[in-house]
Design an enzyme around this catalytic site. Structure first.
Site, PDB file in Angstrom:
ATOM      1  N   THR A 123       0.844  -1.191   0.000  1.00 47.08           N
ATOM      2  CA  THR A 123       0.000   0.000   0.000  1.00 47.08           C
ATOM      3  C   THR A 123       0.880   1.243   0.000  1.00 47.08           C
ATOM      4  OG1 THR A 123      -1.710   1.246   1.184  1.00 47.08           O
ATOM      5  CG2 THR A 123      -0.160  -0.012   2.529  1.00 47.08           C
ATOM      6  N   ALA A 124       0.374   2.292  -0.620  1.00 43.74           N
ATOM      7  CA  ALA A 124       1.001   3.610  -0.494  1.00 43.74           C
ATOM      8  C   ALA A 124       0.120   4.513   0.355  1.00 43.74           C
ATOM      9  CB  ALA A 124       1.231   4.229  -1.867  1.00 43.74           C
ATOM     10  N   SER A 125      -0.834   3.899   1.090  1.00 44.71           N
ATOM     11  CA  SER A 125      -1.695   4.635   2.016  1.00 44.71           C
ATOM     12  C   SER A 125      -2.406   5.769   1.286  1.00 44.71           C
ATOM     13  CB  SER A 125      -0.874   5.138   3.199  1.00 44.71           C
ATOM     14  OG  SER A 125      -1.703   5.733   4.179  1.00 44.71           O
ATOM     15  N   HIS A 126      -2.199   7.011   1.752  1.00 45.19           N
ATOM     16  CA  HIS A 126      -2.887   8.162   1.164  1.00 45.19           C
ATOM     17  C   HIS A 126      -2.064   8.830   0.058  1.00 45.19           C
ATOM     18  CE1 HIS A 126      -0.199   9.869   4.200  1.00 45.19           C
ATOM     19  NE2 HIS A 126      -0.145  10.930   3.422  1.00 45.19           N
TER      20      HIS A 126
END
Length: 502
Positions: A123-126
């Site tokens: 994931t790269a989150s936000h």
């Protein structure tokens, strides 16, 4: 290992490519790119495979069981990235248990549900479309800190990965359903609550509305359709664009609350029933007050970006509670809360770490939302705005992030820290007051006479600095302190434009 390859070349398609800056303080983030992007990538799929081999090697090195949970967020390339990571993990002799499309807290939940100690969540989150990354841990509910990330970086960049037999792959099904069932649990709200649920077209759209409806919430879904182009805004509950859109919808619908979730679902943002955004540190204080009534003498941990009200709150004092300010970062606060046996940890960014018996100790935006709903249930005569207004008055800024390259940001912050330490030692004034305290646990948090404070630190996962200001006096005072900080930043040409300002 190559760190200097260019895309659309023979070498890029045949060799592992990893730039060193992607190894952050407590997770990994690289610009991977997407169709049409003109920014050069910082990692390729062979590089991701090398990362998996390195992580698997580190798992063996740490003496952990050779099993791992993997999952991926909803981006156009995340499945490919995860599968490349899994190839490297299997090459290292690790048995991979793939839960599929997931939130980060779904992957953390799976560690308990499947009784597997290690996790790697792609994931790269936000971060905006084009970024990728991995959140990792080998000791539930904790994730890596600087020590583990430094060693992983050494293994990968120095080609120290060790291939071993015994690797394998298991596609785990049903984990998402089990996770959503645990989220709702036995909670069935008696109070009628209408909530706007905003997911920014990120992965949380596949989880949050259903889970909240199961708790008895009337859900008004907003941008919950999965769309990895993020057509309106990045799913980031600290981004004022997302919060303003949520505010407008709350006012339009007469909802009791607005809940915003980030791209991988481990953060939660809140808008009250009047449409006013409540920064997550204030939400944390509201939750701490509520929890302290049932858990007298509890300890809390908050990050240095958070409101100073935790230290002086009369309700927490009356209930014998203590609060410690610690380093910003989901891994830092999670680990510190675990070490201290704290009931909860809170970050201004929207990470909430609810420890047993409230939660499992990891950051989960939907668990945080559930706690907020339970707080409302226990206060049937009060709105979210009422509970917010019960707090002592203070005026805070949003988190503001001027650009500064990963290669330069830490050196720049060291110089800024030294400048504020000198001001403190010299008795110099800032915004008309003397600096009475300088906290350097994470960048510099300086406190002025009267209790106002400002923070400058390096972002742990993007090429930026982080600026936060709070004052007990007025919004104008917040602007005055921010102006003084900008004057200091202007002395450092490495610092670029802000993402948002007051």
């Amino acid at each position: 290992m190559r760190t200097d390859l260019q895309p659309n070349t023979w070498d890029y398609e045949t060799e592992a490519f990893v730039t060193p800056t992607g190894f952050r303080e407590y997770d990994a983030r690289w610009w991977f790119g997407h169709p049409g992007s003109d920014k050069p990538p910082q990692i390729n799929l062979y590089g991701i495979q090398a990362l998996g081999l390195g992580l698997g090697t580190l798992i063996h090195e740490l003496g952990k069981a050779p099993q791992i949970v993997t999952g991926h967020d909803f981006r156009g390339y995340s499945l490919s990235v995860k599968q490349a990571l899994e190839v490297g993990l299997m090459q290292a002799g690790i048995e991979v248990h793939d839960i599929g499309l997931a939130l980060s807290p779904t992957a953390y939940f799976a560690q308990f549900h499947l009784d597997i100690g290690s996790v790697a969540m792609v994931t790269a989150s936000h971060n905006s479309n084009g970024w990728t990354g991995v959140k990792m841990g080998v000791e539930r509910p904790l994730t890596f800190g600087p020590k583990e990330m430094t060693r992983l970086k050494e293994i990968v960049l120095n080609d120290e990965g060790v291939a071993r037999p015994g690797g394998g792959y298991v596609r785990e099904k049903g984990v998402a359903d089990a996770y959503k069932a645990e989220l709702a649990g036995s909670l069935s709200l008696k109070r009628k609550i209408k909530a706007v649920v905003a997911c920014g077209n990120g992965t949380a759209g596949a989880f949050a509305p259903e889970a909240l409806e199961a708790m008895g919430v009337e859900v008004i879904a907003m941008d919950c359709e999965l769309d990895h182009t993020f057509p309106k805004y990045n799913p980031n509950p600290e981004d004022m664009k997302m919060l303003h859109a949520l505010s407008d919808r709350v006012k339009e619908t007469g909802a009791d609350i607005g809940l915003a979730f980030d791209g991988d679902g481990d953060r939660c943002g809140v808008v009250d029933n009047t449409g006013e955004e409540i920064f997550a540190d204030k939400v944390g204080l509201m939750l701490a007050r509520d929890l302290s009534e049932r858990h007298k003498g509890a300890k809390f941990v908050v990050d240095v970006k958070s409101t100073g009200l935790f230290a002086i709150d009369p309700v927490l004092k009356a209930n014998g509670c203590e609060t410690e300010y610690w380093k910003t970062g989901h891994s830092y606060i999670k680990r510190r809360a675990n070490e201290l046996g704290a009931l909860a940890g809170f970050e201004k960014s929207g990470h909430f770490f609810l420890q047993p018996p409230v939660g499992r100790g990891y950051d989960d935006g939907i668990v945080a939302a559930r706690c907020i709903l339970e707080m409302l249930e226990r206060n049937p005569g009060k709105t979210v705005a009422d509970l917010k207004n019960d707090l002592p008055v203070s005026y805070g800024s949003p988190t503001m992030s001027p650009a500064c390259s990963d290669e330069e940001k830490y050196d720049v912050v060291d110089r800024i820290v030294a400048a504020f330490q000198k001001r403190h030692a010299d008795g110099a004034q800032l915004a008309g007051r003397t600096i009475i305290d300088v906290n350097t646990v994470n960048g510099v948090r300086f406190t002025l006479e009267g209790g106002a404070w400002g923070l400058v630190r390096a972002s742990s996962n993007t090429p930026n600095l982080v600026i936060v200001v709070e004052s007990p006096d007025s919004k104008e005072d917040v602007k005055a302190i921010f102006t003084a900080i900008k004057d200091e930043l202007a002395q450092h040409p490495e610092i670029g434009a802000f993402d948002q300002e007051l």
